[in-house]
Scaffold this motif. Sequence first.
Motif, short mmCIF file in Angstrom:
data_model
loop_
_atom_site.label_atom_id
_atom_site.label_comp_id
_atom_site.label_asym_id
_atom_site.label_seq_id
_atom_site.Cartn_x
_atom_site.Cartn_y
_atom_site.Cartn_z
N UNK A 8 0.83 -1.21 0.00
CA UNK A 8 0.00 0.00 0.00
C UNK A 8 0.86 1.26 0.00
N UNK A 9 1.89 1.29 -0.85
CA UNK A 9 2.78 2.46 -0.94
C UNK A 9 3.43 2.78 0.41
N UNK A 10 3.84 1.74 1.11
CA UNK A 10 4.47 1.87 2.42
C UNK A 10 5.72 1.01 2.46
N UNK A 88 -3.82 6.85 7.11
CA UNK A 88 -3.06 7.46 6.02
C UNK A 88 -3.21 6.67 4.71
N UNK A 89 -3.08 5.38 4.79
CA UNK A 89 -3.00 4.57 3.59
C UNK A 89 -4.37 4.23 3.00
N UNK A 90 -5.44 4.52 3.73
CA UNK A 90 -6.76 4.25 3.16
C UNK A 90 -7.45 5.53 2.70
N UNK A 91 -6.88 6.68 2.96
CA UNK A 91 -7.48 7.95 2.53
C UNK A 91 -7.66 7.99 1.01
N UNK A 92 -6.62 7.66 0.27
CA UNK A 92 -6.68 7.69 -1.19
C UNK A 92 -7.62 6.65 -1.74
N UNK A 93 -7.67 5.48 -1.09
CA UNK A 93 -8.53 4.40 -1.57
C UNK A 93 -10.01 4.75 -1.43
N UNK A 94 -10.35 5.52 -0.39
CA UNK A 94 -11.75 5.89 -0.16
C UNK A 94 -12.26 6.88 -1.19
#
Length: 96
Positions: A8-10, A88-94
Motif C-alpha cells: 500500500x505504498x508503504x 493514512x493509507x486508506x485515505x486515497x482508496x476511499x
Amino acid sequence: MYNKFKDHNFTIIGISLDRQENKAQWLAAVKKDGLPWLQLSDLKFWDNSAAKLYGVRAIPQNFLIDPDGNIIGKTLFGKGLEAKLTEILTQGAESN
C-alpha cells in the motif's frame, strides 16, 4: 506493520546507530531477525547523519514520512502505529 501495509505504498528503512566495531553483530542481528526491509548505517553511533537530521535522542524511534518528505507521525508503536497507517493509507482508496 511491514507485512500488513507493504503493498500500500508503504515501506520501512531501518537506520542502525551501531559503531564500526559492531558491524558484524548488527548484520547478524538483521539476518537473525529476518528483517526484509532496507537496513542502513554509517556506523557512526550517535554521530549518525540520519539521527542528527531528525533529532533522534533515544532509540527505538520511528518517523512516518510522506512521499514529499514531510514527517506526518513519529514515535508510534503497536496499535497507535497501526491506526495511523490505516488512516493514512486508506485515505486515497476511499476517494476512488
